[in-house]
Motif scaffolding. Structure first.
Motif, mmCIF file in Angstrom:
data_model
loop_
_atom_site.group_PDB
_atom_site.id
_atom_site.type_symbol
_atom_site.label_atom_id
_atom_site.label_comp_id
_atom_site.label_asym_id
_atom_site.label_seq_id
_atom_site.Cartn_x
_atom_site.Cartn_y
_atom_site.Cartn_z
ATOM 1 N N UNK A 99 61.880 15.487 87.356
ATOM 2 C CA UNK A 99 60.558 15.458 87.773
ATOM 3 C C UNK A 99 59.949 14.849 88.967
ATOM 4 N N UNK A 100 58.881 14.949 89.229
ATOM 5 C CA UNK A 100 58.444 14.422 90.706
ATOM 6 C C UNK A 100 58.471 12.756 90.428
ATOM 7 N N UNK A 101 59.150 12.149 91.414
ATOM 8 C CA UNK A 101 59.276 10.430 91.072
ATOM 9 C C UNK A 101 57.888 10.065 91.831
ATOM 10 N N UNK A 102 57.530 8.903 91.533
ATOM 11 C CA UNK A 102 56.188 8.257 91.787
ATOM 12 C C UNK A 102 56.693 7.238 92.815
ATOM 13 N N UNK A 103 57.331 7.436 93.982
ATOM 14 C CA UNK A 103 57.989 6.657 94.705
ATOM 15 C C UNK A 103 56.985 5.956 95.635
ATOM 16 N N UNK A 104 55.796 6.833 96.053
ATOM 17 C CA UNK A 104 54.918 6.233 97.023
ATOM 18 C C UNK A 104 53.882 5.281 96.243
ATOM 19 N N UNK A 105 53.769 5.257 94.931
ATOM 20 C CA UNK A 105 52.965 4.291 94.284
ATOM 21 C C UNK A 105 53.410 2.921 94.270
ATOM 22 N N UNK A 109 63.340 0.472 83.186
ATOM 23 C CA UNK A 109 63.355 1.688 84.076
ATOM 24 C C UNK A 109 62.049 1.589 85.061
ATOM 25 N N UNK A 110 62.298 1.767 86.499
ATOM 26 C CA UNK A 110 61.168 1.731 87.363
ATOM 27 C C UNK A 110 60.509 2.893 87.238
ATOM 28 N N UNK A 111 59.150 2.637 86.966
ATOM 29 C CA UNK A 111 58.455 3.908 86.645
ATOM 30 C C UNK A 111 57.740 4.431 88.075
ATOM 31 N N UNK A 112 57.595 3.316 88.881
ATOM 32 C CA UNK A 112 56.930 3.835 90.245
ATOM 33 C C UNK A 112 57.133 2.749 91.106
ATOM 34 N N UNK A 113 57.128 3.308 92.569
ATOM 35 C CA UNK A 113 57.391 2.525 93.651
ATOM 36 C C UNK A 113 59.046 2.215 93.823
ATOM 37 N N UNK A 114 59.314 1.312 94.751
ATOM 38 C CA UNK A 114 60.656 0.852 95.028
ATOM 39 C C UNK A 114 60.732 -0.717 95.071
ATOM 40 N N UNK A 115 62.117 -1.174 94.899
ATOM 41 C CA UNK A 115 61.885 -2.388 95.165
ATOM 42 C C UNK A 115 63.245 -2.772 96.078
ATOM 43 N N UNK A 116 63.146 -4.118 96.834
ATOM 44 C CA UNK A 116 64.203 -4.631 97.533
ATOM 45 C C UNK A 116 64.679 -5.650 97.185
#
Length: 619
Positions: A407-413, A435-442
């Motif tokens: 699926x398309x991941x909501x990495x920009x949210x 599970x990371x549902x949206x965005x990203x983390x560092x």
């Protein structure tokens, strides 16, 4: 391989039982303007100084309060100045972490007359003059000037990104990094569902063994132990059913999780329980999945028992579709027990295809594969049995999994992670999984947990039992967190970006589809709300309207009751605040299920929230 512990017994923080803990609730149906809402919106960086929190609670720094009190008394600070001091220290700690002693920062704030920028420059310039350097130094950007400060031994254990005073995290090309990290392979979250005793765990356990994820020595051990327990046929199931109770009872009880790879995919496999008593756990697994395998038993009488009223085949199919899964592989298992009869396979697929179409699956997105979990036939290579090959020319199970479209991941949210498990870490801090549902983390980023509206720092990130510097939407991760008490976090809490937080609510409106229910749904009807990893008692507060199935137009306002098959708009009220999103904004976080008396009675999406605009700040 990892397993989520069953922590649904965790008690929610008692502080959240009374609504007066929170800020004003929007009771009216109209929206508040942004300018009016601004005064209620919570922001840790912009909160009033008079509500500054103790540093010990925020950062786990034992001497924070004592140091501030000492300087406050020696400098004869007023209560307002004391609050300004704590507020300045809060902001400085986000930049400096633990690289500078608390006493030094307090003195710098007082010398600079509560100017955070000047205090930072003062502290860093002092560190430069003293030439205090270690092998590990962290470049801190303040304004347009790069300063160098000492890094503690604890920080050196985890790579920490550069912190910017502009309050934005260093931008990374997530899609490009994902391709690098996965060697060009796509990530896919797969849940295995089906009626109890359909052979789900055996099927997937044998597949993992054939792929080499389980070595022969371990498999031999399982075979010997299962024979001693009088369950010789359960040996492959023990690959995923790891707990003693699951092996003793012979049923999966919680969501088992592991990883394997195909030619083009990296698969996170979730083995969900099939027994009706563990449907809530199954929902937790399905809510985190992208695609699903529905396992059915081809044996005479067994398929019918699982498919007809009282069986879990229908309910599981409805649940995964309602939770956003659109691609499905149906593994018609135990075909060896019916001698690989084409007629039996066709009979089962005909019944299932009609039902799955009604449940919302497209025919092109559903594939049927004859298999034998115990014998390993048609799992990772196409079947060799002449009884099968003479009529079946399709994919084996592994080939079908590999053909699924990610699926398309909501990495920009904005970042969102719903907690599936929480446990104490071996060192300082604690861990949460989900599970990371949206965005990203560092690593090193600040996070906000809703509820309880507390911030913390991501000290470490683990993906598939390996430490990583960052993770993005779609990843099942374990986060090591510091700066917050573990007792404040519960399963179902949502971690988010402090600058774009998720808002909690106890009332929301939704569009629902009513499933098979023996009791008409009326105003005041008690239900159990299942949302992501949350299981929360709720009440149907209002029945607003009945909607047309195809157009969504209102056909009846304020109905007296709702029955099977109706689409409707309702208003729900939960006992405690939950962190939801509108379906139009975050599909992953806007879906939910309603259950009553052990059965799933409805699925819905959130259309409107009556939010708490801000928590009552602590004094």
């Amino acid at each position: 391989m990892s397993r989520h512990r069953n922590v649904r017994g965790y008690n929610y923080d008692e502080d959240f039982e009374d609504d007066d803990v929170y800020g004003q609730s929007v009771e009216d149906d109209y929206c508040i303007s942004p300018s009016t809402a601004a005064q209620f919106i919570y922001s840790r960086r912009d909160k009033p100084a008079t509500f500054a929190e103790p540093l010990e609670e925020e950062y786990g720094y034992e001497g924070a309060d004592d140091t501030a009190d000492y300087f406050a008394s020696n400098h004869q600070l007023t209560e307002v100045d004391r609050a300004r001091l704590n507020s300045c220290l809060d902001q400085m700690r986000e930049v400096l972490a633990e690289s500078v002693p608390e006493q030094t920062m307090v003195q710098a704030v007082l010398d600079s007359k509560f100017d955070v920028q000047k205090a930072l420059d003062l502290v860093l310039s002092q560190g430069s003059k003293k030439n205090v350097k270690t092998k590990n130094e962290n470049a801190v950007i303040v304004g347009n000037t790069t300063k160098v400060g000492q890094v503690s031994e604890e920080q050196n254990m985890v790579p920490t990104p550069v912190k910017k005073s502009s309050k934005t995290k260093p931008q990374i090309d997530v899609k490009a990094e994902l391709e690098k990290r996965q060697g060009g392979k796509q990530l896919l979250n797969l849940v295995v569902i089906g009626h109890v005793d359909a052979g789900k765990s055996t099927l997937m356990g044998h597949l993992l063994y054939l792929l080499g994820n389980v070595n022969k020595r371990t498999m031999h051990k399982y075979e010997q132990e299962s024979k001693k327990a009088g369950k010789a046929s359960f040996a492959y199931a023990w690959v995923l059913d790891e707990t003693g109770e699951e092996r003793e009872r012979g049923v999966t009880m919680d969501v088992g999780m592991t990883k394997f790879e195909t030619k083009t995919k990296i698969i996170t496999l979730m083995d969900a329980p099939g027994h009706k008593d563990f449907i809530p756990n199954m929902i937790t697994g399905a809510a985190q999945a992208d695609v699903a395998i529905l396992v059915v038993d081809a044996s005479r009488g067994e398929f019918e028992a699982g498919f007809e009223t009282g069986g879990q085949t229908r309910e599981h199919g409805l649940l995964v579709r309602s939770l956003g899964v659109t691609q499905l592989a149906v593994a018609v298992n135990k075909m060896d027990q019916v001698d690989w009869q084409q007629e039996r396979f066709q009979e089962i697929t005909n019944k299932l295809s009609q039902f799955l179409k009604q449940a919302g699956f497209k025919e092109s997105d559903v594939a049927y594969i004859p298999t034998s979990g115990l014998g390993g036939e048609n799992l990772v290579t196409r079947g060799q049995s002449s009884d099968l090959t003479q009529w079946y020319k399709g994919n084996c199970l592994l080939e079908q999994i590999d053909s699924f479209k990610p699926p398309q991941r909501s990495v920009d949210k904005p970042f969102r992670l719903c907690v599936a498990d929480v446990f104490k870490d071996q060192g300082s801090g604690f861990c949460v999984t989900g599970k990371i549902e949206a965005g990203y983390i560092q690593v090193g980023e600040r996070l906000l947990a809703m509820p309880p509206n507390e911030t913390c720092t991501a000290k470490g990130i683990t993906l598939h039992d390996e430490p990583v510097d960052w993770a993005a939407a779609g990843d099942h991760v374990s986060l090591t967190l510091t700066g917050m008490d573990i007792i404040k976090i519960n399963v179902g809490s949502v971690f988010c970006d402090p600058k774009e937080p998720i808002k909690v609510c106890t009332r929301f409106r939704a569009r629902v589809l009513i499933f098979n229910t023996e009791v008409p749904i009326t105003k005041g009807f008690p239900v159990l709300l299942h949302y992501q990893t949350v299981s929360e008692p709720a009440t149907i507060r209002r029945l607003l309207s009945v909607l047309h199935k195809n157009t969504g137009e209102v056909t009846k306002k304020k109905p007296k009751f709702l029955t099977k098959g109706q689409n409707a708009e309702i208003e729900l009220q939960t006992q405690r605040p939950v962190a939801l999103e509108l379906y139009k904004d975050f599909k992953e976080l806007g879906r939910f299920m309603l259950r009553y008396s052990g059965s799933t009675i409805a699925a819905g999406v959130v259309t409107e929230k009556h939010c708490f605009w801000g928590y009552e700040e602590k004094r």
